[in-house]
Design a protein around this motif. Structure first.
Motif, PDB file in Angstrom:
ATOM      1  N   TRP A  70      22.984 -27.240   8.072  1.00 53.09           N
ATOM      2  CA  TRP A  70      23.206 -28.461   8.161  1.00 53.09           C
ATOM      3  C   TRP A  70      23.380 -29.022   9.691  1.00 53.09           C
ATOM      4  N   LEU A  71      24.157 -28.388  10.336  1.00 54.05           N
ATOM      5  CA  LEU A  71      24.305 -28.983  11.797  1.00 54.05           C
ATOM      6  C   LEU A  71      23.298 -28.790  12.650  1.00 54.05           C
ATOM      7  N   TYR A  72      22.230 -27.748  12.520  1.00 54.58           N
ATOM      8  CA  TYR A  72      21.091 -27.635  13.287  1.00 54.58           C
ATOM      9  C   TYR A  72      20.112 -28.899  12.773  1.00 54.58           C
ATOM     10  N   LEU A  73      20.119 -29.153  11.490  1.00 59.07           N
ATOM     11  CA  LEU A  73      19.207 -30.042  11.033  1.00 59.07           C
ATOM     12  C   LEU A  73      19.809 -31.590  11.408  1.00 59.07           C
ATOM     13  N   VAL A  74      21.171 -31.709  11.473  1.00 60.51           N
ATOM     14  CA  VAL A  74      21.593 -33.041  12.168  1.00 60.51           C
ATOM     15  C   VAL A  74      21.417 -33.164  13.610  1.00 60.51           C
ATOM     16  N   LEU A  75      21.617 -32.221  14.169  1.00 59.83           N
ATOM     17  CA  LEU A  75      21.042 -32.154  15.853  1.00 59.83           C
ATOM     18  C   LEU A  75      19.662 -32.405  15.948  1.00 59.83           C
TER      19      LEU A  75
END
Length: 304
Positions: A152-157
């Motif tokens: 989820w973090l790399y998607l949000v970034l």
């Protein structure tokens, strides 16, 4: 130069841009993978490499220091550099073959900003591209649903980078309408990147000096591909119609990144990711083509 030669003079620069940015996208995370090099330090080196193409871009030209050029230039540069800072973090935790197609959706942000702020009319192709972009993001979200927090973090970034670079392109369009030349814009972009170096250093708590020389050397080599690719974009845009140059570079560079990433690292996208990649590339191409299409004349002079 004859009209026929002028009409195709942008092709070598666009081709070089696709090669440089495509290769850079595929290998940009190698310093972190091989040496655990901090991603803020990757940003610092990238900002310094921007000085090389800036020198060639501004050579023999007057650097516009006026308030309009500085305002738009800093807005363009800070949104672009902020996106780069997020990108280097995203590439340390996520696959490039997913991140770059999401980033390629930035025209959706530009198109919607132009619709709201500039009251530009959007045609059916633009709205189709926006819809495909939204579907692509949903598919990427589904594909990372079981990937833990890092997924989820790399998607949000990646979405954050997409927004930042979409806003950047919007300001680029406004700067062009205000008469700011490309060389000055690129110069202000370089200055903006350098201004954020202290932020990157603070994120690390100081300059990391305990790494082997290969780490900064490899970083400089990969990020020089990024910086020089940006110069090729300026040169291609100065020679050809944006309605042709932008869709070609916007679609082909991520495709090359995807292919090289899969070849180099042996990873394979899931079915949802593959569908999202295809929709992202098609949607971004439709949006860029419709947004830039117009009756703009070919430039009578080119950046030398």
């Amino acid at each position: 130069m004859t009209a026929s030669l002028r009409a195709t003079s942008w092709i070598p620069y666009a081709g070089l841009l696709v090669v440089f940015w495509g290769v850079w996208g595929a290998i940009s995370n190698l310093p972190t993978k091989l040496y655990a090099y901090p991603d803020p330090m990757v940003y610092v080196i990238w900002a310094l490499t921007m000085l090389v193409p800036a020198y060639f871009s501004l050579r023999g030209k007057k650097f516009d220091r006026g308030r309009t050029a500085a305002g738009y230039g800093l807005a363009i540069g800070l949104t672009g550099a902020g996106g780069q800072l997020l990108l280097f973090k995203a590439l340390t935790i996520g696959p490039a073959y997913v991140i770059f197609p999401i980033v390629a959706l930035s025209p959706a942000v530009t198109v919607l900003l132009a619709f709201v702020a500039l009251r530009e009319r959007l045609g059916g192709w633009s709205w189709a591209g926006v819809v495909l972009a939204l579907v692509a993001v949903v598919l990427f979200s589904v594909s990372t649903g079981d990937g833990g927090d890092s997924g989820w973090l790399y998607l949000v970034l990646a979405v954050g980078i997409c927004v930042a670079w979409g806003v950047q392109a919007f300001f680029m369009r406004k700067a062009a309408l205000a008469g700011v030349d490309d060389a000055s814009t690129f110069g202000w972009m370089t200055i903006s990147g350098l201004l954020l170096i202290p932020v990157a250093v603070l994120m690390m708590g100081g300059l990391p000096l305990g790494f082997p020389w290969q780490a900064p050397a490899l970083t400089a080599g990969t990020q020089l591909l990024n910086a020089v690719g940006a110069l090729f974009l300026v040169m291609a845009m100065s020679r050809g119609k944006a309605s042709i140059v932008a869709p070609v570079t916007n679609a082909l560079a991520p495709v090359l990144t995807i292919v090289l990433s899969l070849l180099f690292f042996g990873a394979a996208p899931t079915g949802f990711q593959l569908a999202g990649i295809v929709l992202a590339l098609v949607g971004s191409t439709l949006m860029v083509y419709r947004a830039e299409k117009g009756s703009e004349p070919l430039p009578s002079t080119a950046v030398s």
